[in-house]
Design an enzyme around this catalytic site. Structure first.
Site, short mmCIF file in Angstrom:
data_model
loop_
_atom_site.label_atom_id
_atom_site.label_comp_id
_atom_site.label_asym_id
_atom_site.label_seq_id
_atom_site.Cartn_x
_atom_site.Cartn_y
_atom_site.Cartn_z
N GLU A 150 -106.63 31.91 33.65
CA GLU A 150 -105.23 31.91 33.19
C GLU A 150 -104.97 30.73 32.25
OE1 GLU A 150 -102.51 33.92 33.61
OE2 GLU A 150 -103.92 35.38 34.42
N CYS B 135 -99.26 47.32 22.83
CA CYS B 135 -98.03 46.73 22.30
C CYS B 135 -98.39 45.40 21.62
CB CYS B 135 -97.02 46.52 23.43
SG CYS B 135 -95.36 46.18 22.83
N CYS C 98 -97.32 52.84 19.58
CA CYS C 98 -96.28 53.42 20.43
C CYS C 98 -96.62 54.84 20.87
CB CYS C 98 -94.95 53.40 19.70
SG CYS C 98 -94.47 51.73 19.23
N CYS D 194 -98.26 54.82 24.15
CA CYS D 194 -97.71 53.89 25.14
C CYS D 194 -97.03 54.63 26.29
CB CYS D 194 -96.71 52.97 24.45
SG CYS D 194 -95.93 51.83 25.59
N CYS E 128 -88.54 52.82 25.79
CA CYS E 128 -88.53 51.60 24.96
C CYS E 128 -87.38 51.61 23.95
CB CYS E 128 -89.88 51.50 24.25
SG CYS E 128 -89.97 50.07 23.17
#
Ligand code: SF4
Length: 353
Positions: free
Chosen positions: A28, A183, A190, A193, A199
């Site tokens: 991370e 994205c 899109c 997606c 969205c």
């Protein structure tokens, strides 16, 4: 999101294998500001060199910075090291399981703490890294730069309300994967997606307006004068920079005032008398907030005499991979080395003809 993740998500990233809090934490931290493809080899080398919190805590900071060379944002490596020492001193080398305690560790914010406890301890916490911010901002057409406190609060509220209590790790990974693979900042795909029908940015055909960019002042340029001091036997003088500021704690070429006389500086500060001085062309390096113009002075001294100046040492070029060195400085040294070697070859050829 979950069924999309099962089919299309990333399931084979190195830190997903054996996701201990330590491995999740390191990944991370590396992934902040850095793309997955760049992080993978760094992560694998880091884990091979420091397989546990205890080995990281016991290592000299220099060895940790050496593994970080090229990843940039070196405060991350210093925090990792400091946090590993704290974990050993206060928690027997284990991560605490309370999110407030994890978040109190150096260099670990709310999102990283949430990721560690979600991915490695099966808890349910929202995350809000760059990818997640982009997906949420677009999905909800959220106006305003995410660095503003009220926008951050709105994003956290959305992230918290949407995070499921079960399969949280899969959901969080799905959000990150969606942001990283579909994205994306420039070319959101899109049509593939799973959030297409929900969205708002897509409905308004305003995908590229979200997330709102940070209002940026124009990048300023700073200039630094660095001294590349070589001995005839090929050693180089390096100076360990103070712990804060650019390249904090890393070894670098000594930096002097722009109007300093490099020869006089060498005599006064290092007790060395350069026999040859030249000024190679300047280099440029871009940081997030400014550009750095690196002026260089190259000085050659006869022998690598003893240096008493604070935090200055002679180094063999072969040692450079074992210390933390900023990537642009390493490039300058290696280019100089290559030029030197080429000149030596030319001279051998010339004498043999
Ligand atoms: S529909 Fe497009 S803009 Fe909206 S979340 Fe999906 S990829 Fe992003």
């Amino acid at each position: 999101m979950l069924s999309w993740f099962d089919q299309h998500g990333r399931h084979t990233l190195p830190w997903q294998h054996d996701p201990t809090p330590y491995r999740v934490w390191v990944s991370e931290i590396m992934l902040q500001q850095t793309q997955v493809a760049v992080v993978i080899p760094y992560f694998e080398r880091f884990m091979a060199r420091f397989p546990t919190v205890a080995t990281l805590a016991a290592a000299p900071l220099d060895a940790v910075l050496a593994q970080w060379t090229g990843l940039g944002y070196y405060a991350r490596a210093r925090h990792l090291h400091r946090t590993a020492q704290l974990l050993c001193a206060q928690y027997q080398g284990e991560f605490p399981r309370e999110i407030a305690q994890v978040q109190a560790l150096p260099g670990i914010g709310r999102s990283t703490a949430g990721a560690i406890l979600t991915f490695a301890a099966g808890q349910s916490h929202p995350i809000l890294d760059g990818n997640v911010k982009r997906v949420l901002s677009r999905c909800f057409a959220l106006e305003g730069w995410s660095g503003r406190p009220e926008v951050t609060a709105q994003l956290w509220a959305l992230a918290t309300n949407l995070t499921p209590l079960t399969r949280t790790a899969a959901y969080n990974q799905a959000l990150m994967d969606l942001g990283a693979t579909l994205c994306t900042r420039r070319h959101p795909a899109c049509d593939r997606c799973p959030l297409l029908t929900l969205c708002r940015a897509h409905a308004q055909q305003r995908q590229h307006e979200f997330p709102t960019s940070r209002p940026r002042p124009p990048l300023t340029e700073r200039t630094a004068l660095l001294l590349l001091i070589r001995s005839r036997c090929g050693k180089i003088v390096l100076h360990q920079r103070p712990p804060t500021g650019i390249w904090g704690g890393l070894w670098s070429l000594p930096e002097v005032a722009l109007d300093a006389d490099p020869t006089a500086w060498c005599r006064t500060h290092l007790d060395l008398s350069p026999q040859h001085v030249e000024r190679p062309p300047a280099r440029r390096h871009s940081f997030t907030h400014f550009k750095l113009k690196i002026e260089l002075a190259r000085l050659v001294v006869a022998t690598a005499g003893i240096i008493t100046a604070d935090r200055c040492c002679w180094f063999d070029v072969a040692q450079l991979s074992s210390i933390g060195l900023p990537a642009p400085v390493k490039k300058i040294i290696m280019a100089d080395n290559d030029a030197l070697r080429a000149a030596e070859c030319d001279s051998v050829l010339f004498h043999n003809q």
